[in-house]
Write a protein that holds these residues in place. Structure first.
Motif, PDB file in Angstrom:
ATOM      1  N   VAL A  41       0.839  -1.207   0.000  1.00  0.00           N
ATOM      2  CA  VAL A  41       0.000   0.000   0.000  1.00  0.00           C
ATOM      3  C   VAL A  41       0.875   1.258   0.000  1.00  0.00           C
ATOM      4  O   VAL A  41       0.639   2.194  -0.773  1.00  0.00           O
ATOM      5  CB  VAL A  41      -0.984   0.015   1.193  1.00  0.00           C
ATOM      6  N   SER A  42       1.932   1.280   0.834  1.00  0.00           N
ATOM      7  CA  SER A  42       2.802   2.471   0.842  1.00  0.00           C
ATOM      8  C   SER A  42       3.465   2.667  -0.515  1.00  0.00           C
ATOM      9  O   SER A  42       3.573   3.785  -1.009  1.00  0.00           O
ATOM     10  CB  SER A  42       3.933   2.390   1.859  1.00  0.00           C
ATOM     11  N   ARG A  43       3.899   1.560  -1.117  1.00  0.00           N
ATOM     12  CA  ARG A  43       4.555   1.647  -2.428  1.00  0.00           C
ATOM     13  C   ARG A  43       3.560   2.155  -3.484  1.00  0.00           C
ATOM     14  O   ARG A  43       3.906   2.954  -4.352  1.00  0.00           O
ATOM     15  CB  ARG A  43       5.122   0.260  -2.813  1.00  0.00           C
ATOM     16  N   MET A  44       2.333   1.686  -3.384  1.00  0.00           N
ATOM     17  CA  MET A  44       1.296   2.109  -4.339  1.00  0.00           C
ATOM     18  C   MET A  44       1.123   3.630  -4.304  1.00  0.00           C
ATOM     19  O   MET A  44       1.109   4.286  -5.352  1.00  0.00           O
ATOM     20  CB  MET A  44      -0.028   1.422  -3.980  1.00  0.00           C
ATOM     21  N   ILE A  45       1.045   4.187  -3.101  1.00  0.00           N
ATOM     22  CA  ILE A  45       0.844   5.635  -2.973  1.00  0.00           C
ATOM     23  C   ILE A  45       2.062   6.381  -3.543  1.00  0.00           C
ATOM     24  O   ILE A  45       1.931   7.346  -4.289  1.00  0.00           O
ATOM     25  CB  ILE A  45       0.613   6.036  -1.492  1.00  0.00           C
ATOM     26  N   PHE A 208       6.017  -6.511  -5.845  1.00  0.00           N
ATOM     27  CA  PHE A 208       5.506  -5.146  -5.814  1.00  0.00           C
ATOM     28  C   PHE A 208       6.118  -4.249  -4.726  1.00  0.00           C
ATOM     29  O   PHE A 208       6.474  -3.101  -5.026  1.00  0.00           O
ATOM     30  CB  PHE A 208       3.970  -5.110  -5.741  1.00  0.00           C
ATOM     31  N   PRO A 209       6.304  -4.733  -3.486  1.00  0.00           N
ATOM     32  CA  PRO A 209       6.843  -3.815  -2.464  1.00  0.00           C
ATOM     33  C   PRO A 209       8.227  -3.267  -2.803  1.00  0.00           C
ATOM     34  O   PRO A 209       8.647  -2.250  -2.257  1.00  0.00           O
ATOM     35  CB  PRO A 209       6.895  -4.680  -1.194  1.00  0.00           C
ATOM     36  N   GLU A 210       8.958  -3.944  -3.722  1.00  0.00           N
ATOM     37  CA  GLU A 210      10.302  -3.446  -4.049  1.00  0.00           C
ATOM     38  C   GLU A 210      10.356  -2.775  -5.426  1.00  0.00           C
ATOM     39  O   GLU A 210      11.432  -2.442  -5.914  1.00  0.00           O
ATOM     40  CB  GLU A 210      11.336  -4.582  -3.937  1.00  0.00           C
ATOM     41  N   PHE A 211       9.206  -2.539  -6.030  1.00  0.00           N
ATOM     42  CA  PHE A 211       9.156  -1.856  -7.332  1.00  0.00           C
ATOM     43  C   PHE A 211       9.269  -0.343  -7.069  1.00  0.00           C
ATOM     44  O   PHE A 211       8.340   0.298  -6.593  1.00  0.00           O
ATOM     45  CB  PHE A 211       7.855  -2.208  -8.064  1.00  0.00           C
ATOM     46  N   SER A 212      10.450   0.205  -7.370  1.00  0.00           N
ATOM     47  CA  SER A 212      10.764   1.578  -6.953  1.00  0.00           C
ATOM     48  C   SER A 212      10.325   2.623  -7.979  1.00  0.00           C
ATOM     49  O   SER A 212       9.930   2.285  -9.103  1.00  0.00           O
ATOM     50  CB  SER A 212      12.269   1.689  -6.751  1.00  0.00           C
TER      51      SER A 212
END
Ligand code: IPE
Ligand code: IPE
Ligand code: MG
Length: 237
Positions: A41-45, A208-212
Motif C-alpha cells: 500500500v505504501s509503495r502504491m501511494i 511489488f513492495p520493491e518496485f521503486s
C-alpha cells in the motif's frame, strides 16, 4: 541540492499496474503475508505520486480481484483492515492533489463501512478534472463486460464498441497505454480485458513492495522506445 530532472521521453497518458508479489515478498523475509500487503500500500501511494509528477494523467491499480475473495478469511480480513486504515487515507492524500477517484468493481461485495469510505472519497474528489486515479477493488474484467452487456440488453439496445466502452467502469477515460505487472507472472488475471486491446505490456520480476520509482521510470523509458502501430505499417505512421 536540486534533484536532476530525468528526461524519460514520451510518458503514457494512462498507466495501469497489476500490483502482484506482496505475499511472496513477505514470505521470502519470513514475514506474514499481510505485512507484504501493508508495504504494498505504501509503495502504491508513492508510485502514484511519482507517476503524476512525471506527467501521467490516469493511474489505475489492481488492488483486489473478484477471484481474490477465494483467499483465506484471515488474509481477507487483514486486507480489509488495511483498506480501512492506510489505503483510503493514502488515496485521499493523492486525490487532494487534484486527482479524481473512481472505483472499478462490484463494491457491493465489500463490507459496508469500506463501501462508504471509498464512495466518500469518490464523491469528494468528483470536482477534479484532468487527472484520475482508478482503484480496481472487487474487480473482474469478465464480470464488468457481462454487466455492461446485460445493461444494454435490458435497455433493448445493440452494443457497439463505443457503447460497450461507455458502459464499463472506465467510461469516458482513455484506454490504458501501458500495463505494468510486477511479481514475475506474465498474465492479465482478469484485468481490463476490453480496455487492454492495444496497451503495451511490461513485466517486472520485482515483487511489488520493491518496485521503486526508478523502476517505474525504467518502464516508461521502455514504453517510449516501443512502436505502437495499431495495425498499420511503419511507413504509415
Ligand atoms: C498482490 O499480491 C496483492 C493482492 C492480490 C491483494 P499477492 O498477494 O498476490 O502476492 P503473491 O502473488 O502471493 O506473492
Ligand atoms: C492479480 O494478482 C490481482 C491483483 C494484483 C489484485 P493475483 O495474485 O490474484 O493473480 P494470480 O492468481 O496469480 O493470477
Ligand atoms: Mg499474486
Amino acid at each position: 541540492m536540486k534533484k536532476e530532472q530525468k528526461n524519460i521521453g514520451i510518458v503514457p497518458r494512462h498507466v495501469a499496474i497489476i500490483m502482484d508479489g506482496n505475499g511472496r515478498w513477505a514470505k521470502s523475509r519470513l514475514l506474514p503475508r499481510n505485512f507484504g500487503h501493508q508495504q504494498g500500500v505504501s509503495r502504491m501511494i508513492g508510485l502514484m505520486e511519482h507517476a503524476y509528477d512525471l506527467g501521467v494523467e490516469y493511474v489505475t491499480v489492481y488492488a483486489l480481484s473478484t477471484e481474490n475473495f477465494k483467499r483465506p478469511k484471515e488474509e481477507l480480513e487483514g486486507l480489509y483492515n488495511l483498506v480501512r486504515k492506510h489505503f483510503v487515507e493514502g488515496v485521499r492524500r493523492v486525490c487532494d492533489r487534484g486527482v479524481r477517484l473512481r472505483v472499478l468493481g462490484d463494491v457491493s461485495l465489500l463490507p459496508q463501512d469500506i463501501q462508504d469510505l471509498v464512495r466518500k472519497v469518490e464523491a469528494d474528489s468528483a470536482q477534479y478534472e484532468g487527472r484520475g486515479v482508478n482503484i480496481a477493488l472487487a474487480y473482474g474484467a469478465r464480470a464488468e463486460i457481462v454487466r455492461a452487456a446485460n445493461e444494454a440488453i435490458a435497455e433493448g439496445k445493440p452494443l457497439t464498441e463505443e457503447s460497450l466502452s461507455d458502459r464499463l467502469y472506465t467510461a469516458g477515460q482513455p484506454d490504458p497505454d501501458l500495463i505494468i505487472r510486477t511479481g514475475k507472472e506474465k498474465r492479465l488475471s482478469n484485468f481490463l480485458l476490453y480496455q487492454a486491446a492495444y496497451a503495451e505490456l511490461y513485466f517486472s520480476d520485482k515483487m511489488f513492495p520493491e518496485f521503486s520509482d526508478a523502476d517505474l521510470e525504467e518502464a516508461f523509458e521502455e514504453y517510449a522506445r516501443r512502436t505502437r502501430r495499431f495495425g498499420k505499417t511503419d511507413e504509415q505512421l
